[in-house]
Design an enzyme around this catalytic site. Structure first.
Site, mmCIF file in Angstrom:
data_model
loop_
_atom_site.group_PDB
_atom_site.id
_atom_site.type_symbol
_atom_site.label_atom_id
_atom_site.label_comp_id
_atom_site.label_asym_id
_atom_site.label_seq_id
_atom_site.Cartn_x
_atom_site.Cartn_y
_atom_site.Cartn_z
ATOM 1 N N HIS A 299 0.877 -1.178 0.000
ATOM 2 C CA HIS A 299 0.000 0.000 0.000
ATOM 3 C C HIS A 299 0.910 1.222 0.000
ATOM 4 O O HIS A 299 2.000 1.199 0.582
ATOM 5 C CB HIS A 299 -0.843 -0.040 1.280
ATOM 6 C CG HIS A 299 -1.944 0.961 1.343
ATOM 7 N ND1 HIS A 299 -1.710 2.298 1.547
ATOM 8 C CD2 HIS A 299 -3.292 0.826 1.236
ATOM 9 C CE1 HIS A 299 -2.872 2.936 1.580
ATOM 10 N NE2 HIS A 299 -3.851 2.073 1.383
ATOM 11 N N ASP B 226 2.856 -4.044 8.122
ATOM 12 C CA ASP B 226 1.628 -3.271 7.960
ATOM 13 C C ASP B 226 0.480 -4.250 8.179
ATOM 14 O O ASP B 226 0.205 -5.092 7.327
ATOM 15 C CB ASP B 226 1.613 -2.672 6.543
ATOM 16 C CG ASP B 226 0.266 -2.065 6.174
ATOM 17 O OD1 ASP B 226 -0.703 -2.214 6.940
ATOM 18 O OD2 ASP B 226 0.190 -1.441 5.098
ATOM 19 N N GLN C 238 -4.720 -4.908 7.098
ATOM 20 C CA GLN C 238 -5.683 -5.858 6.535
ATOM 21 C C GLN C 238 -5.777 -7.153 7.337
ATOM 22 O O GLN C 238 -6.643 -7.971 7.075
ATOM 23 C CB GLN C 238 -5.307 -6.189 5.085
ATOM 24 C CG GLN C 238 -5.453 -5.032 4.137
ATOM 25 C CD GLN C 238 -6.893 -4.528 4.047
ATOM 26 O OE1 GLN C 238 -7.840 -5.269 4.253
ATOM 27 N NE2 GLN C 238 -7.042 -3.248 3.759
ATOM 28 N N LYS D 123 -10.541 -0.410 10.368
ATOM 29 C CA LYS D 123 -10.554 -1.677 9.637
ATOM 30 C C LYS D 123 -10.751 -2.853 10.583
ATOM 31 O O LYS D 123 -10.621 -4.005 10.201
ATOM 32 C CB LYS D 123 -9.247 -1.840 8.852
ATOM 33 C CG LYS D 123 -9.082 -0.842 7.697
ATOM 34 C CD LYS D 123 -7.888 -1.198 6.855
ATOM 35 C CE LYS D 123 -7.395 -0.055 5.989
ATOM 36 N NZ LYS D 123 -8.286 0.274 4.889
ATOM 37 N N CYS E 166 -4.592 2.163 -3.790
ATOM 38 C CA CYS E 166 -3.341 2.706 -3.217
ATOM 39 C C CYS E 166 -2.198 1.706 -3.373
ATOM 40 O O CYS E 166 -1.355 1.576 -2.469
ATOM 41 C CB CYS E 166 -3.516 3.104 -1.757
ATOM 42 S SG CYS E 166 -4.721 4.407 -1.518
#
Lengths: 141, 425
Positions: B138, B215, B218, B241, B383
């Site tokens: 991303h 990261d 998700q 999220k 993104c």
């Protein structure tokens, strides 16, 4: 609502792809991107001594609305200047933003097909992006 | 840092068996009629998950009963707000299985968490030092490192991606060098849904003494995490999220690393002493929480973690995997009409985030047409422009599932896609 957005006029404009392609010897080429979706529009122009568009061609990597808008420009931009295209864009933007009067002038009347886009703010840029590209190309020294 | 292990903050709501109808009933927005007539089929969970009543109520309750600034007041409300904010930190520490709750820094989201690392940890890097990202990142885990490259002269390298849409960890041994200081990659791709082989990343990093940042944006909604078991050094998540409010997220960092890093932003409670000419810094996590933090949002995020703990994660994962299998099979069946999945073909080592491309149809047109069926998808480059460029795609459409999705959502998606294809191709 969705049928209005993708009405036959818009689909026909996109499919006709008027002016699609590249010019062999453009006087200017400009590519603009929509940072939100990654769409990319390239306009080639040949300008005459009076700074009017003599030849125009475009390459669009974008949605139906973007393709249809570029197609209208491909059909109608000859003879226009950067300033006159700017005025058309302002009218178009007004139509999209506030539902203001559509450009009913004969030459650009096809833009009225985009009136239903007014209710979809996230799609305004799809219609305006080709104008940004051709105006930048026409302005390029 | 003296260990201050997170301790349970009290019982959350009771844990029933997984029942999707009962789960859906807790999300008022799922009863929405799109355009006033068609039921909402929300399949844009990778962009933002929806919020259950439990979280909505906690946010309102906090602002209605305990709203005050934190850490700096002695009055009753200030004490209540400070306690609530601290409790949220404890919950996040437990959710991530941090070594110590002070390793949790509240941020505005994953992006700001990664920017924090790129600035604070980045300040310890020298020109020529290397940071390794991947082609699947991303932009939020790419641009901060590009800014660091411009600022400090670091070298930025990228791990390639396999044709299946996975980070190609087999390439790592030839990428790492003795100048590699950090490998910063996504735990789960927001485009392909692929789960990264973190163990291989950690092995490669440790072989040259480098750190690892994941990261986790998700991954965070798909059940509790264990940063200790992952063996990484930094982990970033976003509240919106993981069934929580927007405007809040968290960075976890190993205590011994955070303790020696300089601050990123200045002001507020991040200081120990201030004179006109210089300041000294507070201990972690305050050192990295300049200004008034997102207090109410953090309380809401804590409530979201409490709520997630009421869910039978194994059953929920089986439920979403079954739905995702149907989505994948439905897309495969449309292969003869120009549809192809961009990412792993099955649910092995992936989450239910499914991107697809359609020959001759733009993602925005597909998503717009699906909206008329009440189906919320995301279209565009998500993104992740470098990944789309690599695959010569302007963009993709993406269906991403959460535990409240149902077979009816999948049916609406597949029927809507069939309709869109008939109009667009």
């Amino acid at each position: 609502m969705i049928d209005a957005l993708y009405q036959k006029d818009v689909m026909r404009l996109a499919a006709s792809a008027k002016g699609a392609g590249k010019l062999p010897t453009p006087t200017a080429t400009v590519t603009v991107d929509n940072p939100l979706c990654g769409d990319r529009v390239t306009f080639d122009v040949v300008m005459d001594a009076d700074k009017r568009i003599q030849e125009v061609a475009h390459t669009v990597k974008g949605c139906v609305l973007c393709q249809a808008s570029a197609s209208v420009i491909g059909a109608e931009a000859k003879g226009e200047t950067a300033e006159s295209l700017n005025a058309v864009r302002d009218t178009l933007r007004g139509m999209l933003k506030s539902g203001a009067t559509a450009p009913t002038d004969g030459k650009w009347a096809a833009l009225v097909a985009f009136a239903p886009v007014s209710g979809h703010k996230s799609r305004h840029e799809c219609v305006l992006l080709p104008f940004e590209a051709v105006i930048q190309a026409a302005k390029k020294p | 840092m003296t260990l201050h292990r997170p301790t349970p903050s009290g019982p959350g709501p009771q844990k029933p068996l997984f029942d999707v109808a009962a789960v859906r009933a807790q999300f008022p927005i799922l009863a929405t009629l799109i355009h006033g007539k068609v039921p909402l089929h929300y399949l844009d969970n990778a962009a933002t998950t929806q919020v259950p009543d439990y979280v909505l109520d906690a946010v309102r309750r906090h602002d209605a009963t305990s709203r005050a600034n934190v850490k700096r007041g002695v009055h009753t409300l200030a004490e209540m707000a400070t306690d609530a904010y601290a409790a949220a930190r404890t919950k996040m520490a437990q959710y991530l299985n941090a070594f110590d709750e002070r390793e949790i820094i509240f941020t505005s989201g994953t992006t700001s968490a990664i920017n924090l690392v790129a600035n604070a940890f980045g300040a310890t890097l020298a020109a020529g030092d290397e940071v390794i990202v991947s082609e699947l990142e991303h932009h939020s885990n790419l641009v901060p490192w590009q800014l660091l490259k411009a600022r400090a002269g670091i070298k930025l390298k990228a791990i390639p991606v396999t044709d299946e849409g996975r980070i190609d960890v087999a390439a790592l041994p030839r990428l790492v060098t003795d100048r590699t200081r950090l490998i910063a990659v996504t735990h789960v791709s927001n485009v392909t849904g692929a789960i990264t082989d973190v163990a291989a990343v950690v092995r490669a990093a440790r072989s040259v003494g480098a750190r690892v940042l994941l990261d986790g944006a998700q991954r965070a909604s798909h059940g509790p995490l264990d940063v200790q078991a992952l063996g990484v050094d930094f982990y970033a998540v976003s509240g919106h999220k993981m069934f929580g409010p927007s405007g809040v997220g968290a960075l976890w960092g190993r205590g011994e690393i955070l303790e020696v890093l300089p601050p990123f932003l200045g002001g507020g409670e991040m200081i120990r002493t201030v004179t006109l000419q210089e300041s000294t810094w507070a201990d972690v996590p305050a050192r990295f929480e300049a200004g008034t933090p997102p207090i109410t949002q953090a309380v809401g995020l804590g409530a979201a973690i409490d709520w997630m703990e009421t869910i039978d994660n194994v059953a929920a994962a089986a439920h979403t995997a079954k739905l995702a299998d149907r989505v994948l099979a439905g897309l495969r069946a449309l292969g003869n009409r120009g549809v192809r999945v961009i990412g792993p073909a099955n649910m092995e080592r992936r989450v239910p985030v499914i991107a697809f491309a359609v020959d001759g149809a733009h993602p925005h047109d597909i998503c717009q047409m699906l909206d008329s069926h009440g189906v919320a998808l995301r279209g565009g480059h998500h993104c992740a422009q470098p990944f789309h460029e690599r695959n010569n795609l302007a963009g993709t459409s993406r269906a991403s599932l959460a535990l409240y999705n149902t077979d009816a959502d999948v049916d609406a998606f597949l029927n809507g896609l069939d309709d869109a294809l008939s109009k667009l191709t």
